[in-house]
Design a protein around this motif. Structure first.
Motif, short mmCIF file in Angstrom:
data_model
loop_
_atom_site.label_atom_id
_atom_site.label_comp_id
_atom_site.label_asym_id
_atom_site.label_seq_id
_atom_site.Cartn_x
_atom_site.Cartn_y
_atom_site.Cartn_z
N ALA A 49 0.82 -1.20 0.00
CA ALA A 49 0.00 0.00 0.00
C ALA A 49 0.87 1.26 0.00
O ALA A 49 0.42 2.33 -0.38
CB ALA A 49 -0.94 0.00 1.20
N GLU B 220 -5.75 3.73 11.37
CA GLU B 220 -5.98 2.41 10.75
C GLU B 220 -5.96 1.33 11.82
O GLU B 220 -6.77 0.39 11.79
CB GLU B 220 -4.90 2.16 9.70
CG GLU B 220 -5.08 0.84 8.97
CD GLU B 220 -3.90 0.51 8.10
OE1 GLU B 220 -3.28 1.42 7.55
OE2 GLU B 220 -3.59 -0.70 7.99
N ILE C 273 -9.21 1.36 13.51
CA ILE C 273 -10.26 0.71 12.71
C ILE C 273 -10.15 -0.79 12.84
O ILE C 273 -11.13 -1.51 13.10
CB ILE C 273 -10.14 1.11 11.22
CG1 ILE C 273 -10.29 2.62 11.05
CG2 ILE C 273 -11.18 0.38 10.40
CD1 ILE C 273 -9.98 3.11 9.65
N ARG C 274 -8.92 -1.28 12.69
CA ARG C 274 -8.72 -2.73 12.77
C ARG C 274 -9.13 -3.27 14.13
O ARG C 274 -9.75 -4.33 14.23
CB ARG C 274 -7.26 -3.08 12.47
CG ARG C 274 -6.90 -2.91 11.00
CD ARG C 274 -5.41 -3.10 10.76
NE ARG C 274 -5.08 -2.85 9.37
CZ ARG C 274 -5.11 -3.76 8.40
NH1 ARG C 274 -5.48 -4.99 8.69
NH2 ARG C 274 -4.79 -3.45 7.18
N LEU D 249 -12.96 3.68 6.78
CA LEU D 249 -12.45 2.57 5.97
C LEU D 249 -10.93 2.57 6.06
O LEU D 249 -10.32 3.62 6.29
CB LEU D 249 -12.88 2.74 4.51
CG LEU D 249 -14.39 2.75 4.27
CD1 LEU D 249 -14.70 2.90 2.80
CD2 LEU D 249 -15.04 1.50 4.82
N VAL D 250 -10.32 1.40 5.89
CA VAL D 250 -8.86 1.31 5.91
C VAL D 250 -8.35 1.90 4.60
O VAL D 250 -8.78 1.48 3.52
CB VAL D 250 -8.38 -0.15 6.04
CG1 VAL D 250 -6.87 -0.21 6.07
CG2 VAL D 250 -8.96 -0.77 7.30
N PRO D 251 -7.46 2.91 4.67
CA PRO D 251 -7.02 3.56 3.44
C PRO D 251 -6.26 2.59 2.52
O PRO D 251 -5.68 1.61 2.99
CB PRO D 251 -6.11 4.69 3.92
CG PRO D 251 -5.82 4.43 5.35
CD PRO D 251 -6.87 3.50 5.87
N ARG D 252 -6.28 2.90 1.23
CA ARG D 252 -5.53 2.15 0.22
C ARG D 252 -5.84 0.66 0.21
O ARG D 252 -4.97 -0.16 -0.06
CB ARG D 252 -4.02 2.36 0.41
CG ARG D 252 -3.58 3.79 0.17
CD ARG D 252 -2.12 3.96 0.51
NE ARG D 252 -1.91 3.84 1.93
CZ ARG D 252 -1.69 4.87 2.75
NH1 ARG D 252 -1.61 6.07 2.27
NH2 ARG D 252 -1.53 4.68 4.03
#
Ligand SMILES: Nc1ncnc2c1ncn2[C@@H]1O[C@H](COP(=O)(O)OP(=O)(O)OP(=O)(O)O)[C@@H](O)[C@H]1O
Ligand SMILES: [Mg+2]
Lengths: 404, 290
Positions: free
Chosen positions: A16, A313, A316-317, B132-135
């Motif tokens: 990514a 992130e 979120i996870r 949302l998780v980017p990329r």
């Protein structure tokens, strides 16, 4: 959670951010490769010096005319070295620590074989003792003998470079060459000494009996050098003072500070040079260590930025039910992949690079530097990847999500 | 449609909703005297406080039961503590005081590992800001909760694609968040929340960023989920959205000031029920003509 699922997350995370991953890897690569290469260069140069010390022979001394270091040069009193000086030195009662003496004249002349004309680096006239003192070994044929010297025979022993230049693949032994118009029969070819330390090639030489060369080129008045071999490496110092006193006698000098000749101990000169190259290696090592450190700071920085930037992130996870161990595993795997790949490529680049001559020095890779650089790079990557990841994974999901 | 219901204030003893149906609903969420405060000293903000205790004058905390299969809309002005409450319900945050029982288990006693299991298995959370998780492609987003649940890749893919097609995004499964419109991102978030088939769907203004058409689409999905027995708690500012709920809570300054029931806990949510009735009536009409 299956290990390779974590691996997939990690590869996904790296993919990514391709550019950043590549740059981090490049940082590690440069750090590791420079450590390996710079240390190899330093090591290579000191190995070359060591090689030339052993190739010269540790118990040889060179007497040359001219004032010694620090002595005042007075042209009026300068007496050239002669064969008589050499004979005086060969007297075991006056100089018990001297094993053999070889006066040397050097000149330069063009050699012709068939239609090939070549000028060797030097043409020497000397006694057979020269070969042992200068640590010259024969590869083909034989040395010339004392008998050849007495009879001033036109025979010559040539160095390996000269042999290839003149004869290419032919066997030079027994062939006749013309040296400055005088025909010489080649009786032997010397072994390749190599270890050229950027100066003249020690293998580009023609060696003939002293009287023959004097007769044909230099005349009989003086010799350029007298090569003296001490009885052992331990007696070189005594031999050196014996030479001084004998030659002071033959040159009728009284003041030991005003000599018209100079005795140099090749081995000690080279030892001095070896210590210089050691300093050089240490210096290179320091530069390499700094570049590894900078590479390490680069990994640290990028890992910190990566993890901090991805705190949301992580939130979120976690909100989706990722256990802390899995998140840690992902980031740890990411930094392991980055640093292992970077360090591995760095090792490859370092090893490939060490096959090329760097400023005339053949690098010699130090195995422990390869291991050390690799291990340090990986350890830095792991530590600085896991520390911020651990910090982020320990946050409550909502705090991680609120992170700006 | 006639609104039935009664106001109920927080702090009153929770009574089972016997009036709405024969079956006795089971509370899946029980919060007792819950408070949440941010900051210290004079700067303390009581995001959740409930009524003041008559004796001490201190916040007594919010108490609330939510039954299994219920569809609760939480309304209130900005800063009234809706998101705070929702984050605690979703086990994303911890209360300052009070108890939160999920399926009868006190969440406060669970460790990190168990909490991540609860978040993964029991709760589907839709964030106000998508999150949302980017990329990462839509498909991979939706697969994430399944991956953390340890579902095998092939099965995961199948279920994620099914969830995406449910929200009408099967065509967009390879798109990354920055390649999706706001409404599409919200629908990916919905798909991600429902892919594990959680018993509880918590949605923090799931339609806050959507136009009326997308809002209807998302609400239809949520209605459908509730009709299949999932408990839904949803935050909204809009009355049209709140209409879909069976029960509406209003928060002001961290207190529940009204609690209105709009439909029975059992059965489909009001809007869907009305649609079904209409369709049934239309069917009868058509059938009558034939
Ligand atoms: N991390 C925090 N630190 C300090 N105060 C906070 C924090 N989070 C929320 N608050 C405060 O708690 C109160 C309730 O916030 P909350 O996010 O629950 O409001 P909300 O009802 O969701 O509002 P909105 O409708 O605008 O989303 C607000 O006054 C807010 O300022
Ligand atoms: Mg909010």
């Amino acid at each position: 959670m299956i290990f390779w699922q974590i691996l997939r997350f990690a590869i996904g995370g790296l993919a990514a951010n391709k550019v950043r991953s590549a740059l981090t890897m490049l940082g590690v690569l440069i750090g590791v490769a420079s450590v390996i290469l710079l240390l190899a260069v330093g090591n290579g140069s000191s190995a070359a010096v060591k090689n030339s010390i052993t190739s010269l022979g540790t118990n040889s001394l060179t007497v040359s005319s001219g004032a010694s270091f620090g002595g005042s040069r007075s042209a009026a009193t300068t007496k050239k070295l002669t064969v008589a000086d050499a004979k005086a030195l060969a007297d075991p009662s006056a100089a018990p620590d001297i094993k053999s003496v070889a006066p040397v004249v050097s000149t330069s002349a063009t050699a012709i074989y068939g239609d090939i004309s070549y000028t060797p680096g030097s043409v020497l006239g000397t006694y057979p003792a020269y070969f042992e003192t200068a640590n010259e070994k024969i590869a083909k044929g034989d040395y010339f003998s004392a008998d050849d010297v007495l009879n001033a025979r036109k025979v010559a022993v040539i160095g390996s470079t000269t042999a290839t230049q003149l004869f290419d693949t032919d066997d030079p032994v027994g062939k006749s060459i013309s040296l400055g118009g005088t025909p010489f029969t080649v009786v032997g070819v010397l072994q390749t000494k190599g270890g050229s330390t950027g100066f003249s090639d020690p293998d580009d030489v023609v060696i003939a009996p002293l009287p023959t060369v004097q007769n044909a080129f230099t005349g009989f008045s003086s010799v350029s050098q007298i090569l003296v071999q001490a009885t052992s490496a331990d007696t070189t110092t005594q031999a050196q003072s014996e030479i001084t006193s004998v030659l002071m006698g033959t040159h009728s000098l009284t003041d030991p500070t005003k000599l018209d000749f100079r005795v140099s101990n090749q081995a000690s000169l080279l030892t001095a040079r070896e210590s210089t190259t050691k300093t050089f290696t240490v210096l290179l090592g320091a530069v390499a260590a700094i570049s590894l450190l900078v590479g390490g700071i680069g990994i640290t920085n990028i890992m910190l930025v990566t993890v901090t930037e991805r705190t949301r992130e992580i939130g979120i996870r976690k909100a989706l039910g990722a256990p802390k161990a899995v998140i840690l595993g992902q980031f740890l795997t990411e930094s392991t992949l980055l640093s292992v790949l970077g360090a591995g490529l760095g090792v490859a680049v370092g090893l490939i690079g060490s096959h090329f001559k760097v400023v005339g020095i053949v690098p010699v890779v130090i195995p422990s530097s390869v291991l050390g650089a690799f291990a340090i790079a990986v350890a830095i990557g792991l530590f600085f990847g896991s520390y911020p990841a651990n910090r982020a994974a320990s946050l409550r999901p909502i705090d991680a999500l609120r992170h700006e | 449609m006639a609104r039935r219901g009664r106001a109920r204030h927080s702090g009153t003893a929770p009574t089972p909703e016997t009036e709405t149906g024969p079956a006795t609903p089971v509370p899946v969420i029980q919060i007792q005297r819950l408070t949440k405060a941010y900051g210290h000293g004079d700067a303390t903000v009581h995001a959740l406080r409930g009524p003041d205790d008559p004796e001490t004058g201190l916040p007594a905390g919010v108490s609330l039961d939510i039954d299994e299969g219920d569809f609760v809309a939480v309304m209130g002005s900005s800063g009234s503590g809706k998101s705070t409450l929702m984050n605690i319900l979703g086990c994303l945050d911890v209360p300052t005081a009070g108890r939160y029982l999920l399926d009868g288990i006190d969440v406060g006693h669970l460790d990190e590992q168990q909490l991540s299991l609860v978040r993964n298995r029991k709760i589907g959370f839709i964030f106000q800001s998508f999150n949302l998780v980017p990329r990462t492609s839509a498909l991979a987003q939706v697969e994430l909760p399944l991956a953390y649940a340890g579902v095998k890749a092939a099965e995961r893919r199948k279920r994620a694609l099914a969830a995406l097609s449910l929200v009408g995004l099967s065509e967009r499964s390879g798109h990354k968040p920055n390649e999706l419109s706001g409404g599409q991102q919200q629908r990916v978030a919905v798909a991600r929340a429902l892919v594990t088939a959680p018993a509880m769907l918590l949605a923090d203004e799931p339609t806050g960023n959507l136009d009326s058409h997308s809002t209807e689409e998302v609400l239809q999905i949520i209605d459908g989920l509730n009709a299949t027995g999932r408990t839904v708690v949803l935050i909204t500012h809009e009355d049209e959205v709140a209409m879909h709920a069976k029960r509406v809570l209003r928060l002001v300054d961290g207190k529940v000031i009204s609690d209105v029931r709009q439909g029975p806990v059992a059965g489909p949510p009001p809007v869907l029920a009305a649609q079904l009735r209409q369709r049934a009536a239309a069917g009868e009409l058509i059938g009558g003509r034939q």
